[in-house]
Motif scaffolding. Structure first.
Motif, short mmCIF file in Angstrom:
data_model
loop_
_atom_site.label_atom_id
_atom_site.label_comp_id
_atom_site.label_asym_id
_atom_site.label_seq_id
_atom_site.Cartn_x
_atom_site.Cartn_y
_atom_site.Cartn_z
N VAL A 1 2.34 18.16 -5.77
CA VAL A 1 2.54 17.62 -4.44
C VAL A 1 1.17 17.21 -3.91
O VAL A 1 0.27 18.03 -3.76
N ILE A 2 1.01 15.90 -3.70
CA ILE A 2 -0.28 15.35 -3.27
C ILE A 2 -0.41 15.32 -1.76
O ILE A 2 -1.48 15.61 -1.21
N ALA A 3 0.67 14.99 -1.08
CA ALA A 3 0.59 14.86 0.36
C ALA A 3 1.97 15.06 0.97
O ALA A 3 3.00 14.93 0.31
N LYS A 4 1.99 15.38 2.25
CA LYS A 4 3.22 15.40 3.03
C LYS A 4 3.40 14.03 3.67
O LYS A 4 2.56 13.15 3.54
N GLU A 5 4.51 13.86 4.34
CA GLU A 5 4.79 12.57 4.98
C GLU A 5 3.64 12.18 5.89
O GLU A 5 3.26 11.03 5.96
N HIS B 1 -0.98 7.68 -14.73
CA HIS B 1 0.19 7.35 -13.93
C HIS B 1 1.43 7.95 -14.58
O HIS B 1 1.49 8.13 -15.79
N ASN B 2 2.39 8.26 -13.74
CA ASN B 2 3.65 8.84 -14.21
C ASN B 2 4.68 8.70 -13.10
O ASN B 2 4.38 8.21 -12.01
N HIS B 3 5.88 9.15 -13.38
CA HIS B 3 6.95 9.07 -12.38
C HIS B 3 6.55 9.87 -11.14
O HIS B 3 6.05 10.99 -11.23
N GLY B 4 6.77 9.24 -10.00
CA GLY B 4 6.40 9.89 -8.74
C GLY B 4 7.18 9.31 -7.58
O GLY B 4 7.94 8.34 -7.72
N ILE B 5 6.97 9.93 -6.43
CA ILE B 5 7.58 9.48 -5.18
C ILE B 5 6.45 9.10 -4.24
O ILE B 5 5.47 9.84 -4.07
N GLY B 6 6.57 7.95 -3.60
CA GLY B 6 5.59 7.52 -2.61
C GLY B 6 6.28 6.91 -1.42
O GLY B 6 7.49 6.66 -1.42
N LEU C 1 0.86 -1.18 0.00
CA LEU C 1 0.00 0.00 0.00
C LEU C 1 0.89 1.23 0.00
O LEU C 1 1.76 1.37 0.87
N ILE C 2 0.68 2.09 -0.97
CA ILE C 2 1.53 3.26 -1.16
C ILE C 2 0.73 4.54 -0.92
O ILE C 2 -0.38 4.70 -1.43
N LYS C 3 1.29 5.44 -0.15
CA LYS C 3 0.80 6.82 -0.06
C LYS C 3 1.61 7.64 -1.05
O LYS C 3 2.83 7.72 -0.95
N VAL C 4 0.94 8.23 -2.02
CA VAL C 4 1.63 8.98 -3.07
C VAL C 4 1.91 10.40 -2.57
O VAL C 4 0.99 11.09 -2.13
N LEU C 5 3.16 10.82 -2.66
CA LEU C 5 3.56 12.13 -2.18
C LEU C 5 3.63 13.17 -3.28
O LEU C 5 3.19 14.32 -3.10
N VAL D 1 5.34 24.22 -8.56
CA VAL D 1 4.64 23.24 -7.74
C VAL D 1 3.18 23.62 -7.56
O VAL D 1 2.87 24.76 -7.21
N SER D 2 2.29 22.66 -7.81
CA SER D 2 0.89 22.79 -7.44
C SER D 2 0.60 21.82 -6.30
O SER D 2 1.11 20.70 -6.30
N HIS D 3 -0.20 22.26 -5.35
CA HIS D 3 -0.50 21.44 -4.18
C HIS D 3 -1.93 20.94 -4.28
O HIS D 3 -2.88 21.73 -4.27
#
Length: 363
Positions: free
Chosen positions: A359-363, A87-92, A52-56, A333-335
């Motif tokens: 930026v979808i979410a913080k930690e 979908h695209n390159h991202g950090i989660g 389960l990934i939280k997308v950041l 950056v868009s939040h």
């Protein structure tokens, strides 16, 4: 835990126009839709061997437009599936891991093709292609996570790999870089200056022109206000052309190319949304013969797979150079995931001010 909303951005409709040119701008609310109908229980949702990934953060890149097409239209990357998340390159960050798959521990930050969603569970096949950032970076906190989908991610790799594989620069050669305000173009400017070249840079706004100058361009101009062919005639001839644009810009280069010039192609945005087909029309094609021009089209993943040493050296060197200020960078950056549709349109129209990320979410 009670189920919570899981916002997603879905591919809802193929933009209208001529499919062979991927014609028509993507319209937020039609081409893409922000959907909040799905809920998820983070504690109990079945993982089925995955995580389960939280997308950041996710990257907004020009090539996404080419994937918004009918499935029968062939291209170098697969089309998005209708009514499914982009979908695209991202950090989660990994929240939970199935006990049958210990490859990623909870708390691990990963880089890969992530859904445009607040939370998602990848297929086992896609999970195999994710990379744990701690395996690549000594100190991933030296830069914000957003940088790892921009200059320290795929766009930065595009510049570094393409330059290394195909530029063959010599001191005092003239390099022409298009879309110079973006993460690829601005990185190429800096690589060219390190190689001792003269750099001509074009961009679509005065702010982007100023940024190109700040990272080292010797000559930078707004192509909407100055004639590209005239600038190249005055400042050229051009030995190395970094191509993102196509159309009249490519033609202007061909008319002002040096003998044995090299063309490095990683995009051609005028062909993505132009119903006239002018994005691919050329008048100076004879220059390929008369000036013995070499044309190199490439995909960053293909080059990286062929040269794994490029990947190792990129992560060993580039993040540190970015963090120290040796290499300069910028981002737009868009939040909030709900802004992704508009961000995609901004990039297609050139209204973004730098590398665009959500930026979808913080930690």
């Amino acid at each position: 835990m009670a189920p919570i909303k899981n916002g997603r951005v879905l591919f809802n409709e193929v933009p209208s126009g001529l499919p062979m040119f991927h014609v028509g701008y993507p319209v937020p609310g039609r081409t893409t839709v922000y959907d909040v109908s799905q809920t998820i229980d983070l504690d109990t949702v079945p993982l089925n061997g995955s995580v389960l990934i939280k997308v950041l953060v996710v990257s907004i890149d020009p090539y996404l437009r080419g994937r918004m097409r009918a499935p029968e239209v062939e291209s170098y990357s697969p089309p998005f599936a209708l009514h499914q998340p982009l979908h695209n390159h991202g950090i989660g960050v990994i929240l939970r891991t199935d006990s049958s798959n210990p490859a990623f521990e909870p708390g691990t930050h990963i880089y890969g093709l992530l859904d445009f969603a607040e939370y998602f569970i990848p297929s086992i096949d896609r999970l195999k292609r994710f990379v744990a950032l701690k395996t690549l970076l000594d100190n991933p906190s030296i830069l914000p996570w957003s940088a790892y989908v921009g200059v320290a991610g795929m766009p930065g790799q595009t510049a570094v790999y393409g330059w290394r594989a195909y530029a063959d620069p010599k001191p005092n050669e003239v390099v022409f870089v298009t879309t110079a305000g973006g993460p690829v173009g601005s990185m190429v400017i800096q690589l060219a200056k390190k190689a001792g070249c003269k750099v001509i840079a074009s961009a679509g706004s005065d702010a982007k022109v100023a940024f190109a100058k700040s990272v080292g361009a010797d000559v930078a101009f707004n192509y909407k206000e100055q004639d590209t062919a005239e600038v190249l005639k005055r400042e050229g001839p051009v030995d190395i052309y970094w191509e993102h644009v196509g159309g009249s810009t490519f033609d202007a280069f061909l008319g002002n190319a040096a003998n044995h010039a090299r063309v490095i192609v990683c995009g051609m945005i005028t062909a993505y949304n132009d119903s006239t087909g002018n994005g691919v029309n050329m008048k100076n094609l004879i220059s390929f013969l008369s000036k013995r021009i070499h044309l190199h089209g490439f995909l960053v993943g293909e080059v990286g797979a062929k040269h794994p040493e490029y990947v190792t050296e990129f992560y060993a060197e580039i993040p540190k150079q970015l963090a120290s200020g040796e290499l300069k960078w910028a981002e737009d950056v868009s939040h909030g995931l709900e802004l992704a549709g508009e961000a995609i349109l901004e990039v297609q129209e050139g209204r973004n001010t730098a590398k665009k990320v959500i930026v979808i979410a913080k930690e």
